[in-house]
Design a protein around this motif. Structure first.
Motif, PDB file in Angstrom:
ATOM      1  N   ALA A  23       0.882  -1.289   0.026  1.00 25.01           N
ATOM      2  CA  ALA A  23       0.091   0.354   0.300  1.00 25.01           C
ATOM      3  C   ALA A  23       0.541   1.425   0.178  1.00 25.01           C
ATOM      4  O   ALA A  23       0.571   2.352   0.086  1.00 25.01           O
ATOM      5  N   ASP A  24       1.573   0.980   0.726  1.00 25.79           N
ATOM      6  CA  ASP A  24       2.444   2.929   0.927  1.00 25.79           C
ATOM      7  C   ASP A  24       4.335   2.041   0.708  1.00 25.79           C
ATOM      8  O   ASP A  24       4.931   2.081   2.261  1.00 25.79           O
ATOM      9  N   SER A  25       4.959   2.046  -0.391  1.00 25.61           N
ATOM     10  CA  SER A  25       6.463   1.119  -0.381  1.00 25.61           C
ATOM     11  C   SER A  25       7.128   2.295   0.126  1.00 25.61           C
ATOM     12  O   SER A  25       8.645   1.933   0.623  1.00 25.61           O
ATOM     13  N   GLU A  26       6.435   3.916   0.538  1.00 31.15           N
ATOM     14  CA  GLU A  26       6.941   4.931   0.794  1.00 31.15           C
ATOM     15  C   GLU A  26       7.677   5.134   1.883  1.00 31.15           C
ATOM     16  O   GLU A  26       9.046   5.495   2.233  1.00 31.15           O
ATOM     17  N   ASP A  27       6.433   4.368   2.993  1.00 35.54           N
ATOM     18  CA  ASP A  27       6.691   4.411   4.003  1.00 35.54           C
ATOM     19  C   ASP A  27       6.760   2.898   4.901  1.00 35.54           C
ATOM     20  O   ASP A  27       7.686   3.347   5.854  1.00 35.54           O
ATOM     21  N   PHE A  51       6.903   1.479  17.333  1.00 31.47           N
ATOM     22  CA  PHE A  51       8.037   2.371  16.448  1.00 31.47           C
ATOM     23  C   PHE A  51       6.288   3.432  16.433  1.00 31.47           C
ATOM     24  O   PHE A  51       5.384   4.048  15.992  1.00 31.47           O
ATOM     25  N   VAL A  52       7.379   5.052  16.590  1.00 33.43           N
ATOM     26  CA  VAL A  52       6.353   6.139  16.303  1.00 33.43           C
ATOM     27  C   VAL A  52       6.795   6.879  15.859  1.00 33.43           C
ATOM     28  O   VAL A  52       8.216   6.815  15.045  1.00 33.43           O
ATOM     29  N   ARG A  53       6.558   7.311  14.335  1.00 31.21           N
ATOM     30  CA  ARG A  53       6.516   8.699  13.273  1.00 31.21           C
ATOM     31  C   ARG A  53       6.004   9.820  13.139  1.00 31.21           C
ATOM     32  O   ARG A  53       4.675   9.051  12.977  1.00 31.21           O
ATOM     33  N   GLU A  54       6.119  10.345  13.548  1.00 31.55           N
ATOM     34  CA  GLU A  54       4.901  12.139  13.181  1.00 31.55           C
ATOM     35  C   GLU A  54       5.105  11.905  12.020  1.00 31.55           C
ATOM     36  O   GLU A  54       6.117  12.078  10.922  1.00 31.55           O
ATOM     37  N   ILE A  55       4.044  12.260  10.983  1.00 27.64           N
ATOM     38  CA  ILE A  55       3.797  12.868   9.627  1.00 27.64           C
ATOM     39  C   ILE A  55       3.235  13.930   9.206  1.00 27.64           C
ATOM     40  O   ILE A  55       2.228  14.355  10.313  1.00 27.64           O
ATOM     41  N   ASP A  56       2.619  14.477   8.041  1.00 29.96           N
ATOM     42  CA  ASP A  56       1.765  15.240   8.076  1.00 29.96           C
ATOM     43  C   ASP A  56       0.256  15.172   6.759  1.00 29.96           C
ATOM     44  O   ASP A  56       0.899  13.820   6.317  1.00 29.96           O
ATOM     45  N   GLU A  57      -0.511  15.967   6.496  1.00 31.11           N
ATOM     46  CA  GLU A  57      -1.577  14.863   5.482  1.00 31.11           C
ATOM     47  C   GLU A  57      -1.019  14.854   4.406  1.00 31.11           C
ATOM     48  O   GLU A  57      -1.809  14.215   3.602  1.00 31.11           O
ATOM     49  N   SER A  58       0.361  15.284   3.750  1.00 31.85           N
ATOM     50  CA  SER A  58       1.338  14.766   2.431  1.00 31.85           C
ATOM     51  C   SER A  58       1.205  13.385   2.590  1.00 31.85           C
ATOM     52  O   SER A  58       0.699  12.963   1.738  1.00 31.85           O
ATOM     53  N   GLU A  59       1.272  12.573   4.046  1.00 33.83           N
ATOM     54  CA  GLU A  59       1.638  11.378   4.300  1.00 33.83           C
ATOM     55  C   GLU A  59       0.773  10.153   4.412  1.00 33.83           C
ATOM     56  O   GLU A  59       0.268   9.009   4.618  1.00 33.83           O
ATOM     57  N   LEU A  60      -0.848  11.540   4.801  1.00 32.04           N
ATOM     58  CA  LEU A  60      -1.933  10.157   6.028  1.00 32.04           C
ATOM     59  C   LEU A  60      -2.087   9.902   5.024  1.00 32.04           C
ATOM     60  O   LEU A  60      -2.902   8.376   5.406  1.00 32.04           O
ATOM     61  N   ALA A  61      -3.432  10.235   3.026  1.00 32.38           N
ATOM     62  CA  ALA A  61      -3.852   9.157   2.696  1.00 32.38           C
ATOM     63  C   ALA A  61      -2.707   7.178   2.726  1.00 32.38           C
ATOM     64  O   ALA A  61      -3.326   6.484   2.742  1.00 32.38           O
ATOM     65  N   ARG A  62      -1.370   7.659   2.284  1.00 29.51           N
ATOM     66  CA  ARG A  62      -0.552   6.309   1.811  1.00 29.51           C
ATOM     67  C   ARG A  62      -0.383   5.281   3.579  1.00 29.51           C
ATOM     68  O   ARG A  62      -0.914   3.974   3.377  1.00 29.51           O
ATOM     69  N   ASN A  63      -0.597   5.872   4.178  1.00 25.19           N
ATOM     70  CA  ASN A  63      -0.107   5.621   4.931  1.00 25.19           C
ATOM     71  C   ASN A  63      -1.470   5.147   6.362  1.00 25.19           C
ATOM     72  O   ASN A  63      -1.627   3.554   7.040  1.00 25.19           O
ATOM     73  N   LYS A  64      -2.687   5.847   5.921  1.00 25.82           N
ATOM     74  CA  LYS A  64      -4.105   4.996   6.577  1.00 25.82           C
ATOM     75  C   LYS A  64      -4.266   3.952   5.814  1.00 25.82           C
ATOM     76  O   LYS A  64      -4.659   3.140   5.861  1.00 25.82           O
TER      77      LYS A  64
END
Length: 87
Positions: A23-27, A51-64
């Protein structure tokens, strides 16, 4: 300034299905050592073991997509400001 989110990943519970990577090979990547997923650029929380990482809106859809595709639901996403779980 956009909204911030926190991705929390319980690597211990990972079964290596690699749905997150698909789903998200970038992250997300699959470890060559134990075939479990790794959240790129994350830090291990000493108290929770997650494991914890802060993301912003540009990364939200793919992480979801990664979180929703996980068959064992070990990926969770929270709104940083409210603490509310969104995925």
């Amino acid at each position: 300034m956009g909204k911030k989110y926190v991705v929390k990943y319980d690597r211990e519970g990972c079964i290596g299905a690699a749905a997150c990577v698909a789903a998200d090979s970038e992250d997300w990547t699959l470890s060559t050592e134990d075939a479990k997923a790794d959240l790129k650029d994350s830090a291990k929380d000493a108290s929770s073991g997650e494991f914890v990482r802060e993301i912003d809106e540009s990364e939200l859809a793919r992480n979801k997509l990664a979180a929703e595709g996980c068959p064992v639901k070990v990926i969770k996403i929270f709104d940083k400001a409210s603490g509310r779980q969104i995925a």
